[in-house]
Design an enzyme around this catalytic site. Structure first.
Site, PDB file in Angstrom:
ATOM      1  N   SER A 128      34.941  43.060  54.409  1.00 53.88           N
ATOM      2  CA  SER A 128      34.595  42.146  53.314  1.00 53.88           C
ATOM      3  C   SER A 128      35.663  42.176  52.239  1.00 53.88           C
ATOM      4  O   SER A 128      36.307  43.208  51.997  1.00 53.88           O
ATOM      5  CB  SER A 128      33.264  42.607  52.716  1.00 53.88           C
ATOM      6  OG  SER A 128      33.060  42.020  51.464  1.00 53.88           O
ATOM      7  N   TYR A 153      27.509  49.485  48.884  1.00 55.86           N
ATOM      8  CA  TYR A 153      27.740  48.602  50.035  1.00 55.86           C
ATOM      9  C   TYR A 153      29.236  48.357  50.219  1.00 55.86           C
ATOM     10  O   TYR A 153      29.786  48.520  51.315  1.00 55.86           O
ATOM     11  CB  TYR A 153      27.010  47.259  49.846  1.00 55.86           C
ATOM     12  CG  TYR A 153      27.596  46.158  50.676  1.00 55.86           C
ATOM     13  CD1 TYR A 153      27.360  46.094  52.044  1.00 55.86           C
ATOM     14  CD2 TYR A 153      28.447  45.205  50.104  1.00 55.86           C
ATOM     15  CE1 TYR A 153      27.943  45.099  52.821  1.00 55.86           C
ATOM     16  CE2 TYR A 153      29.033  44.214  50.865  1.00 55.86           C
ATOM     17  CZ  TYR A 153      28.782  44.161  52.220  1.00 55.86           C
ATOM     18  OH  TYR A 153      29.370  43.190  52.986  1.00 55.86           O
ATOM     19  N   LYS A 157      32.235  49.522  53.310  1.00 56.81           N
ATOM     20  CA  LYS A 157      33.217  48.702  54.038  1.00 56.81           C
ATOM     21  C   LYS A 157      34.599  49.328  53.920  1.00 56.81           C
ATOM     22  O   LYS A 157      35.364  49.379  54.886  1.00 56.81           O
ATOM     23  CB  LYS A 157      33.223  47.264  53.501  1.00 56.81           C
ATOM     24  CG  LYS A 157      31.954  46.488  53.813  1.00 56.81           C
ATOM     25  CD  LYS A 157      31.795  46.246  55.313  1.00 56.81           C
ATOM     26  CE  LYS A 157      30.500  45.564  55.673  1.00 56.81           C
ATOM     27  NZ  LYS A 157      30.240  45.502  57.117  1.00 56.81           N
TER      28      LYS A 157
HETATM   29  N1  UFG Z   1      24.907  33.593  41.932  1.00 62.67           N
HETATM   30  C1  UFG Z   1      24.159  32.961  40.968  1.00 62.67           C
HETATM   31  N2  UFG Z   1      22.806  32.846  41.171  1.00 62.67           N
HETATM   32  C2  UFG Z   1      22.207  33.325  42.290  1.00 62.67           C
HETATM   33  C3  UFG Z   1      22.982  33.953  43.289  1.00 62.67           C
HETATM   34  C4  UFG Z   1      24.343  34.078  43.062  1.00 62.67           C
HETATM   35  O1  UFG Z   1      24.674  32.526  39.933  1.00 62.67           O
HETATM   36  O2  UFG Z   1      20.976  33.199  42.398  1.00 62.67           O
HETATM   37  C5  UFG Z   1      26.351  33.724  41.722  1.00 62.67           C
HETATM   38  C6  UFG Z   1      26.808  35.159  41.714  1.00 62.67           C
HETATM   39  O3  UFG Z   1      26.644  35.725  40.442  1.00 62.67           O
HETATM   40  C7  UFG Z   1      28.254  35.013  42.144  1.00 62.67           C
HETATM   41  C8  UFG Z   1      28.236  33.807  43.095  1.00 62.67           C
HETATM   42  O4  UFG Z   1      27.027  33.123  42.798  1.00 62.67           O
HETATM   43  O5  UFG Z   1      29.038  34.687  41.052  1.00 62.67           O
HETATM   44  C9  UFG Z   1      28.215  34.216  44.553  1.00 62.67           C
HETATM   45  O6  UFG Z   1      27.187  35.162  44.733  1.00 62.67           O
HETATM   46  P1  UFG Z   1      26.681  35.628  46.191  1.00 62.67           P
HETATM   47  O7  UFG Z   1      25.573  36.608  45.964  1.00 62.67           O
HETATM   48  O8  UFG Z   1      26.418  34.449  47.036  1.00 62.67           O
HETATM   49  O9  UFG Z   1      27.961  36.341  46.787  1.00 62.67           O
HETATM   50  P2  UFG Z   1      28.755  37.624  46.276  1.00 62.67           P
HETATM   51  O10 UFG Z   1      30.143  37.151  46.006  1.00 62.67           O
HETATM   52  O11 UFG Z   1      28.079  38.361  45.224  1.00 62.67           O
HETATM   53  O12 UFG Z   1      28.641  38.575  47.567  1.00 62.67           O
HETATM   54  C10 UFG Z   1      29.095  38.146  48.789  1.00 62.67           C
HETATM   55  C11 UFG Z   1      28.337  38.837  49.922  1.00 62.67           C
HETATM   56  C12 UFG Z   1      28.667  40.290  49.963  1.00 62.67           C
HETATM   57  C13 UFG Z   1      30.150  40.496  49.936  1.00 62.67           C
HETATM   58  C14 UFG Z   1      30.745  39.799  48.751  1.00 62.67           C
HETATM   59  C15 UFG Z   1      32.214  39.939  48.685  1.00 62.67           C
HETATM   60  O13 UFG Z   1      26.948  38.697  49.736  1.00 62.67           O
HETATM   61  O14 UFG Z   1      28.150  40.808  51.167  1.00 62.67           O
HETATM   62  O15 UFG Z   1      30.438  38.422  48.846  1.00 62.67           O
HETATM   63  O16 UFG Z   1      32.681  39.393  47.478  1.00 62.67           O
HETATM   64  F1  UFG Z   1      30.455  41.806  49.849  1.00 62.67           F
END
Ligand code: UFG
Length: 341
Positions: A128, A153, A157
């Site tokens: 990741s 998590y 990785k």
């Molecule tokens: N977000 C919101 N509201 C929500 C959900 C997410 O505003 O209800 C925002 C988050 O704050 C973030 C963006 O949308 O800014 C993306 O969030 P995600 O949860 O979709 O993805 P992440 O980037 O946090 O995490 C993902 C995967 C992980 C991985 C990571 C690597 O879920 O497994 O990318 O950056 F490790």
């Protein structure tokens, strides 16, 4: 020509199931092991409906070392393992670090031991972009420094990559490619497989589609004071089918002995970042449905912005993400609608 046999751990999960379909459509014989802790056995039927071929399936937990060794010994050998099986909820990993270290790392250790004992010498690993933390320079290349992970998590990785590197160094027959995924979204065009979040989604795209269909009242946009053009966080969203295809390319590179070192790493992203608001706006434009959303405080552990430099994957793997944000959105939406039918 003999059909190559591929073992996919976590093959009924989100990325795993899409990869199984691509593998079958590329002529590989696929066996899946999965403990079904975060997926459904019905996915095996869905895969069969799409490809016309039923993958071999065994319910097996990688922590069950004896079961895993028995499984390998009872099978004809595999040409390669693609290892997806792991826990992946960032927030949960902060609450339960030992669960994450145990599951993700012990599972990998058992798998590597079973592979070595049975002379299975090729491994594609599901990594990741979280290993980069909040990069100082964007976009990130494979040579960008690995900063301290924001969650247990993410740390699993990073440590897993180190375990694989050390193991390939010590066993010259063992070859591995680690794919550092950016943010996979979307679903298969058939809308027969997709992301199946357990309970309230953590990730942005399933939260958007569930809000659009009325399962969730309101989408919280976490943070509007980031140093980005509109103040919301930026990610490199990649269509899950483009991501699945990257595994086929990595696999062929291993099988054809094209690797330049025993352990190679590739970024798998589009090279383009979108803010949370841009994704919401694109969803509204593509579907004609307005999303009920509001700003909320930043989510703990979130980084501000990240997107990939995927030029090494483009050049060396000859792989490129083809699908647009609109295709990601439409396929995610078709999948969400199919779940309510
Ligand atoms: N977000 C919101 N509201 C929500 C959900 C997410 O505003 O209800 C925002 C988050 O704050 C973030 C963006 O949308 O800014 C993306 O969030 P995600 O949860 O979709 O993805 P992440 O980037 O946090 O995490 C993902 C995967 C992980 C991985 C990571 C690597 O879920 O497994 O990318 O950056 F490790």
């Amino acid at each position: 020509m003999n059909q190559k046999r591929i073992l996919v751990t976590g093959g009924t999960g989100y990325i795993g199931s899409h990869t199984v379909v691509e593998l079958q459509q590329s002529g590989f014989e696929v066996s899946i092991i999965d403990n079904l802790s975060n997926s459904n056995i019905a996915v095996v039927d869905q895969i069969e409906k799409i490809s016309g071929i039923r993958p071999n399936f065994s319910k097996l937990d990688l922590l069950n070392k004896k079961g895993l060794f028995d499984y390998f010994e009872n099978k004809e050998t595999f040409d390669c393992v693609i290892h997806f099986a792991a826990f992946k909820a960032v927030g949960e990993s902060v609450e339960k670090p030992l669960l994450y270290y145990k599951n993700n790392l012990m599972g990998l250790l058992n798998l590597l031991q079973a592979m070595l004992a049975n002379k299975v010498n090729n491994l594609v690993f599901s990594s990741s972009c979280t290993v980069y933390g909040q990069p100082e320079k964007l976009p990130v290349t494979e040579a960008s420094p690995l900063l301290p992970a924001n969650s247990p998590y993410g740390n699993t990785k990073r440590i897993a990559e180190e375990i694989i590197r050390d193991t390939t160094n010590a066993n010259s027959d063992l070859h591995s490619i680690s794919l550092r995924y950016f943010n996979p979204v979307g679903a298969h065009e058939s809308a027969m497989i997709g992301e199946l979040p357990n309970g309230i989604p953590n990730n942005l795209m399933p939260f958007i589609t569930q809000t659009a269909i009325g399962k969730r009242e309101i989408l919280n946009v976490f943070g509007n004071d980031y140093h980005t053009a509109d103040g919301t966080a930026i990610r490199d969203y990649i269509h899950v089918v483009d991501l699945a295809k990257a595994h086929i390319v990595a696999l062929n590179r291993l099988l054809n002995n094209e690797i330049k070192s025993n352990f190679e790493i590739f970024n798998i992203g589009t090279g383009r970042g979108y803010s949370v608001l841009e994704v919401i706006n694109a969803f509204e434009k593509s579907t004609g449905i307005n999303i009920n959303w509001k700003y909320s405080p930043r989510r703990a552990g979130d980084i501000e912005q990240i997107w990939a430099d995927s030029s090494i994957s483009n050049q060396i793997l000859n792989w490129k993400a083809n699908k647009s944000l609109e295709e990601m959105i439409i396929s995610a939406w078709e999948w969400e609608k199919s779940l309510s039918k």
